[in-house]
Enzyme design. Sequence first.
Site, PDB file in Angstrom:
ATOM      1  N   TRP A 488       0.855  -1.184   0.000  1.00 39.05           N
ATOM      2  CA  TRP A 488       0.000   0.000   0.000  1.00 39.05           C
ATOM      3  C   TRP A 488       0.888   1.230   0.000  1.00 39.05           C
ATOM      4  O   TRP A 488       0.726   2.084  -0.855  1.00 39.05           O
ATOM      5  CB  TRP A 488      -0.983   0.127   1.182  1.00 39.05           C
ATOM      6  CG  TRP A 488      -1.712   1.450   1.035  1.00 39.05           C
ATOM      7  CD1 TRP A 488      -2.784   1.704   0.217  1.00 39.05           C
ATOM      8  CD2 TRP A 488      -1.359   2.714   1.635  1.00 39.05           C
ATOM      9  NE1 TRP A 488      -3.110   3.050   0.272  1.00 39.05           N
ATOM     10  CE2 TRP A 488      -2.259   3.689   1.135  1.00 39.05           C
ATOM     11  CE3 TRP A 488      -0.381   3.113   2.542  1.00 39.05           C
ATOM     12  CZ2 TRP A 488      -2.202   5.041   1.523  1.00 39.05           C
ATOM     13  CZ3 TRP A 488      -0.322   4.452   2.919  1.00 39.05           C
ATOM     14  CH2 TRP A 488      -1.231   5.397   2.407  1.00 39.05           C
ATOM     15  N   ASP A 490       3.715   2.909  -1.226  1.00 35.47           N
ATOM     16  CA  ASP A 490       4.626   2.675  -2.352  1.00 35.47           C
ATOM     17  C   ASP A 490       6.086   2.873  -1.977  1.00 35.47           C
ATOM     18  O   ASP A 490       6.975   2.440  -2.694  1.00 35.47           O
ATOM     19  CB  ASP A 490       4.299   3.643  -3.497  1.00 35.47           C
ATOM     20  CG  ASP A 490       3.142   3.134  -4.349  1.00 35.47           C
ATOM     21  OD1 ASP A 490       2.971   1.909  -4.439  1.00 35.47           O
ATOM     22  OD2 ASP A 490       2.429   3.971  -4.920  1.00 35.47           O
TER      23      ASP A 490
HETATM   24  C1  GLC Z   1      -0.476   6.588  -4.279  1.00 44.97           C
HETATM   25  C2  GLC Z   1      -0.670   5.331  -5.081  1.00 44.97           C
HETATM   26  C3  GLC Z   1      -1.252   4.237  -4.226  1.00 44.97           C
HETATM   27  C4  GLC Z   1      -0.492   4.061  -2.943  1.00 44.97           C
HETATM   28  C5  GLC Z   1      -0.336   5.379  -2.212  1.00 44.97           C
HETATM   29  C6  GLC Z   1       0.549   5.276  -0.992  1.00 44.97           C
HETATM   30  O1  GLC Z   1      -1.689   7.140  -3.947  1.00 44.97           O
HETATM   31  O2  GLC Z   1      -1.519   5.558  -6.189  1.00 44.97           O
HETATM   32  O3  GLC Z   1      -1.277   3.019  -4.922  1.00 44.97           O
HETATM   33  O4  GLC Z   1      -1.149   3.125  -2.134  1.00 44.97           O
HETATM   34  O5  GLC Z   1       0.238   6.325  -3.085  1.00 44.97           O
HETATM   35  O6  GLC Z   1       1.877   5.067  -1.324  1.00 44.97           O
END
Ligand code: GLC
Length: 804
Positions: A488, A490
């Site tokens: 989740w 990134d």
């Molecule tokens: C962005 C990405 C998502 C991720 C979030 C946190 O919103 O689109 O997939 O979970 O960043 O990193």
Amino acid sequence: MQYGHFDDASREYVITRPDTPASWINYLGSRLYGGIITQNAGGYSFHESGGTGRILRMRFNGVPVDQPGRYLYLRDDESADYWSASWQPVGKPLSADGGDDGRYACTVRHGLGYSVFTSRYAGITADFTCFVPEGQAFEYWALRVTNTGTAPRRLSTFSYAELANDWHYRQDLENLQYSQYVVQATVRDGMIHRFNRTRTDLRSLFFGLAGAPVVSYDTDRLAFLGAYRTPSAPLAVERGRCSDTEVTGDNACASLHTTLELEPGASRDLVMMLGIGRPDAEWEGFPAGRKLLAEFGTPERVAVELERLRSGWAGRLGALQVHTPDPELNSMINVWHAYQTHMTFNWSRGVSLVEAGDRDGLGYRDTVQDMLSVAHSIPGAVRDRLDLVLTGQTAEGGGLPLVRPLTHRPGHEAAPPLESYRSDDTLWLPLTVATFVHETGDPEYLATVLPYADRGSDTVLDHLLAALRFSLAHRGGTGLMQGLAADWNDCINLGVSGESVFSTFLFHAAALRTAELARLVGREADAAWCEEQAAAIGATVNEVAWDGDWYVRGISADGVRLGSAAADEGRIYLESNVWAVISGAAPADRAAACLESVHTHLATEHGLALCEPPHTHPVPGLGLSLLVFPPGHKENGGIFCHSNSWAIVAQALVGDGDRAYDYYRSYLPARYNAQAEVHQSEPYVYSQFTHGPASPRFGESRNPWLTGTASWTYVAVTQYLIGVTPVGDGLRIDPCIPTSWDGFEVHRLFRGHWLDITVRNPGHVTRGVVALTVDGGPVPGAVVPATLLTGPDGTRHAVTVTLG
Ligand code: GLC
């Protein structure tokens, strides 16, 4: 500073000062023909894909940031003075009082799927309405010009749009040695035909004008603008005439010039249409432009199409409307926030001023979460999208990082290597499938057989079980889920050796959701297996991940505990702690303790920071992504709004509606309406993040519109604060509200029936249903049983709920 206001009755946000701190945008059209438009008519459009179907060019990250766009110039042919129907690009000095001082004024009404610019200048009022009619592959630019003065006027109007040379936006912007030599345009009987023969792509565009004869035209950008000029002062407008160019090579544009003579008080209507197709022949199902212009090019038809668009949105949004004591919550939930959830569902992360179109595919986790908030209003579209993402799951149970709807071939996609899987992607599926099944009351869906991305097929329920097995098969040294490429967050790259506490809690939630679904269709053994796995993982995570006052965030490949009080940076993280509670894995005492720690360490006046303190040096055994952002930015200690929504959910689950509501208000865009200089982004739209306390930009929000914040905050408010949630046997109404509220009303469509729900809170409690009635009859518990919703579809039922 205030730049506009909500007009809920019209479902519009009205911008009264177009010099907003950032570009405030709106969305147009559908997945057939879509686009964006800013409060200065900047923006772009495309056919099917912002990446590969570019119609109007956008120079991303340009100066100004939102050019070019859809520009209409007005010129006084006696004085040679000229201006634009939107404030930019001419940018006349702005009036301080709506135009009464003789200076330029422009009011912009962003509505659902359309924008209307009303400018006043030099005794002329211009109303410019822009939208894509429902189901059509063209956009309207409708202009009404009114002489509000006392003398007759002679005016010219000029359109200007910069047309991309190549359908592929990158080819168009970058590969100039090619794209500048492919474009051609002709003009016959006043209609522009822009085409190219790039590779196999024979799509073309038409641009036409109805309501007045074309006096002159340009399709060569340079001829219209003039060398070393910008759209703020085009040569053609200054001179009062285009050069009648038919472009071959270099750069195309669409400018049609006409003249108007207006008596005092008189108005004239012009209708311009830009669309996919050829002027004089049907092409691949797209009617000839001239035929469309004849049929649609009247102000009466524009009005009909606009009304159709507006009532379409009224219908979709009508499926859930609330009336609470908080007018800003009402404006957001009833109009703008709901609209944002649809835009996020439509465009994923591919279309905005910061999303250039490159992310043409649907990011797995984002897409699955985006569906959570629209299942009640567009269940058919959600089912199609669910089918698509389920076929983006590989036979081993993980998800393709990106599912590309235009080219996806289930059964033929290559499964990624283990390190490229995200550990959370398919764990979101049980939550979304449960939402869909409970919303529609259609457990049959679970028996639908769908292929995997690479090989084989299974029922939907078995797809969910495969997701759980994938997770269980990839656990680390202490028994928690491996973090893989990301979890989740990134920027948290724990890899195949590190472990993610977030994904472990998400697994717990997913296993319980899958058990619930399995039981719904009588698959008892599977339900029991899911519950056993949840219990075992729950015990492990409580043993491994508790840090004393909160849960850690993960364990790195080198065994370092991320999010631990023992660390100097990143000592506490939001996601693991709120998911400890949401997943049901945290015992009550730990749930209370970790939420208290979150409040103490992460809460700020603009929302909850994602971690504290942010990172400035590497964590041994963890990918370096966190460090790419300076402290307080994005995932490195920024206020990541998506995860703020989970804090609302967690607080509601522990029964603290006051704190849940405080968290909601802390990042609610509407609350910045009179302080737009602080938040900067649109007050009617959630952003991905707000700069955190460690950033010099603390409080400024960035990346509006396409964010998981939209879906999850909508879920948090409607299902946890307002507390109206579909469950297997009906609609549960179990609010958790601020104690100051006397009550509220909800009007909701559920399984074809309308429920008019009145909640009363005479004792000013935060939670606790003491009485429920359906159509006057008492019902035990807090669930409106589906069996009581009798009568034909569309029947209205009165529901009352008393808290105490
Ligand atoms: C962005 C990405 C998502 C991720 C979030 C946190 O919103 O689109 O997939 O979970 O960043 O990193």
